[in-house]
Each structure stands twice: as C-alpha cells, then as structure tokens.
Design a protein around this motif. Structure first.
Motif, PDB file in Angstrom:
ATOM      1  N   ALA A 161      16.581 -16.358  21.396  1.00 49.76           N
ATOM      2  CA  ALA A 161      16.186 -16.012  22.758  1.00 49.76           C
ATOM      3  C   ALA A 161      17.449 -15.869  23.591  1.00 49.76           C
ATOM      4  O   ALA A 161      18.241 -16.810  23.704  1.00 49.76           O
ATOM      5  N   SER A 219      13.007 -10.717  14.474  1.00 49.67           N
ATOM      6  CA  SER A 219      13.049 -11.885  15.338  1.00 49.67           C
ATOM      7  C   SER A 219      14.517 -12.202  15.590  1.00 49.67           C
ATOM      8  O   SER A 219      15.415 -11.571  15.052  1.00 49.67           O
ATOM      9  N   ASP A 228      13.882 -11.031  21.563  1.00 48.85           N
ATOM     10  CA  ASP A 228      13.595 -11.972  22.661  1.00 48.85           C
ATOM     11  C   ASP A 228      14.707 -11.861  23.705  1.00 48.85           C
ATOM     12  O   ASP A 228      15.706 -12.595  23.658  1.00 48.85           O
ATOM     13  N   SER A 267      14.111 -18.907  32.340  1.00 52.09           N
ATOM     14  CA  SER A 267      14.657 -18.119  31.229  1.00 52.09           C
ATOM     15  C   SER A 267      16.045 -18.608  30.835  1.00 52.09           C
ATOM     16  O   SER A 267      16.400 -18.579  29.650  1.00 52.09           O
ATOM     17  N   THR A 305      18.042  -8.796  18.584  1.00 52.12           N
ATOM     18  CA  THR A 305      16.935  -9.732  18.794  1.00 52.12           C
ATOM     19  C   THR A 305      15.807  -9.049  19.546  1.00 52.12           C
ATOM     20  O   THR A 305      16.020  -8.057  20.262  1.00 52.12           O
TER      21      THR A 305
END
Length: 318
Positions: free
Chosen positions: A5, A2, A28, A185, A26
């Motif tokens: 983001a 993980s 994300d 985003s 990452t």
C-alpha cells in the motif's frame, strides 16, 4: 497484481510521474495532492467559486486511469483544454467536471471518487487539505541594492517562478484542516512517497499541514523521498541535491526517512548526499529514472523498476 500500500504526496507533473510508475508496481495507490495552486484554470475556478483548486487533483486522476481504451479515452477527455479567449478558454474539461460534482455532492472526496470510477482509476486521489491554501514565501535576492533583504512573495504561481532565493515558506491559513481519509492513508500505508516536484510549492507544503506532518512522523509506513531530475532550477535555483534534503529536515525536524531515490544525473556529490540521507535515517539509492534522450523527464518503466527495487526490499533491522 497485488503489492504494498503506497501513499504518494505531491502535485503537478512530479506526482503524475510517480503515480504512472507506481501503476506498474502495485494496485494499492493513494495520492494526497497539494491544494495551493492559484494559476491558470485552477486559479480562476478557485477565485470565482472559492473551491479547492482542481488542476493537480485532475492530473493525478488522469495518471491513475485504467490502461484500456475506456480509461485512455476518459483520461484524454479529462485533460482536454479549451482554446480561445472566451469564458471557457484555458479551462481543462476535467476541472469543470470536478467542479460540477463538487456542486452536486457536499463532500469533495466523494466527487473525486466518482471521477476515479469513471476512469476506472487504479487508486484513489485525495486533497492534502480541506480548504484552499495560500503559499507565502520570504524571498531574498529580489532587491539588487540589498540582496540580503527579504520580501514576502504570495501565491503558488509567484513563488514557483521567483528569481530570488526562497528562505522560508508558510501557509495561509497556518493550521489548515486535513481530510480524515488523507491522514488515514498515510498512517495505514506500507510506504509513503514524497516527491519529485516543485520542492517548496508541491512537495514540502504537505509538511506544513499539521495533521499530515504528524501522520508522517508517526506512521508505521516506510518513507521514501524522490529527488527531482533537475534539482537546481525554478524555485530551488542553485540548490544541490543534498540541499533539498537539508531544507526538508529544517522544515520537519521530527521526520525520519527510510530511503532517498536520486537519478545518477542529479548526484553531483554522492558522499555529501549519502551523509545527508543517513542523517535522516535513510539509505541512498542512486538509480536511473530519467529518459535516455530527455534527461529532464521520467521514463515510466525505469522509474517503476527503481520503485520496485525499493518498495519490495525487506525492512532492515536497525
């Protein structure tokens, strides 16, 4: 794995290098990709079908492919370029695949998501604008009789290789719409990364899309700018590292930064670069990201280590 983001903005090889490195940091990842390319296969498809140029989108998808035999196989298929002088000559197969999906689906984002599923991509790829963009630049130094005179140079390919000095850039249309997914985003990310890449034609074009610029200004995300490994070449010939930040600040005076990353090999005046970064609210990180034997190319692992050090750092209290 993980991680934070991260939304990465840019195009071409610079964005691909960032995405390749981010995959070590990452899970994300979202790429928001410039759609101003008008050269090569992308330019031909754009002219013939009036679509977004697919080339930079294809490269971003390939960079995010799954690290498996399946992912690598489809990455190579996507990147395969036909030889010869016939109608297919020079076209990348991935560009044609993306075009086919765009003809089958009304929403270009849905088509890109399908290619991402085929590659088992570790992230998502989105266009920076919903319409093809044309870059116009006012360039000085093209007339030897009057070096200060400015001439309008049109098109990403022409601006990128102009021998003159780019004084100002703009987009046609001047107020292009952005996809809601691209804006979202940026607003919802933990970090937004700008650069590296061709400064005027791949990186700063995002600041000329009003909805993207506003999202960058108001996002809760921290903002990182990555400087080029060869800052004084091409369309920014003669530029120092800090000059790149000066141009960015002039184009988006309301944009604040949190971090600037530069390879030691491009920092000619660390005091000046630190001051320029500080004026934008950013800390300067001078960390090695280039290959040891090829200073003009990113080393994915060194670049990933530098990004990890920055992206996982605690938010400072200011």
């Amino acid at each position: 794995m993980s991680g934070p983001a991260v939304t990465a903005l840019g195009g071409g090889h610079g964005l691909a290098a960032t995405l390749t490195a981010l995959r070590f940091v990452t899970d994300d990842i979202t790429a928001v990709v410039t759609v101003a390319d008008d050269g090569g296969s992308s330019g031909r498809l754009r002219d013939e079908f009036g679509v977004l140029p697919p080339g930079d989108l294809r490269m971003a998808l390939a960079a995010l492919c799954d690290d498996s035999e399946w992912g690598h196989t489809w990455r190579d298929v996507l990147q395969h370029r036909f030889a010869g002088d016939g109608p297919l000559g020079g076209h990348a197969l991935g560009n044609l695949l993306i075009m086919a999906l765009w003809e089958l689906h009304d929403d270009p984002v849905a088509g890109l998501d399908l290619v991402g599923r085929l590659l088992q991509a570790q992230g998502r790829v989105l266009p920076a604008a919903a319409v093809p963009l044309v870059i116009e630049a006012d360039v000085s130094g093209l007339d030897p009789q009057d070096p200060a005179a400015r001439r309008c140079v049109e098109g990403q390919a022409q601006v990128a290789r102009t021998p003159g000095t780019v004084e100002e850039v703009r987009l046609v249309p001047s107020d292009p719409p952005a996809y809601p997914e691209s804006v979202a985003s940026i607003r919802s990310a933990d970090w937004v990364v700008l650069g590296p890449g061709s400064w005027f034609t791949s990186v700063l074009t995002h600041l000329l899309v009003p909805e993207l610029r506003e999202a960058l200004e108001v996002t809760r995300a921290r903002r990182l700018v990555v400087l080029n490994l060869d800052p004084g070449s091409g369309e920014t010939a003669g530029y120092t590292a800090d000059r790149h930040l000066e141009v960015l600040a002039a184009m988006a005076p309301g944009l604040r930064l949190d971090a600037v990353l530069a390879d030691p090999g491009v920092v000619d005046d660390e005091v000046a670069l630190t001051d320029r970064a500080s004026a934008l609210g950013a800390d300067l990180h001078v960390l090695p990201v280039a290959q040891r034997r090829s200073a003009g190319e990113h080393d994915p692992l060194r670049y990933a280590a530098a990004l990890r050090d920055i992206l996982y750092s605690p938010r400072p209290v200011r």
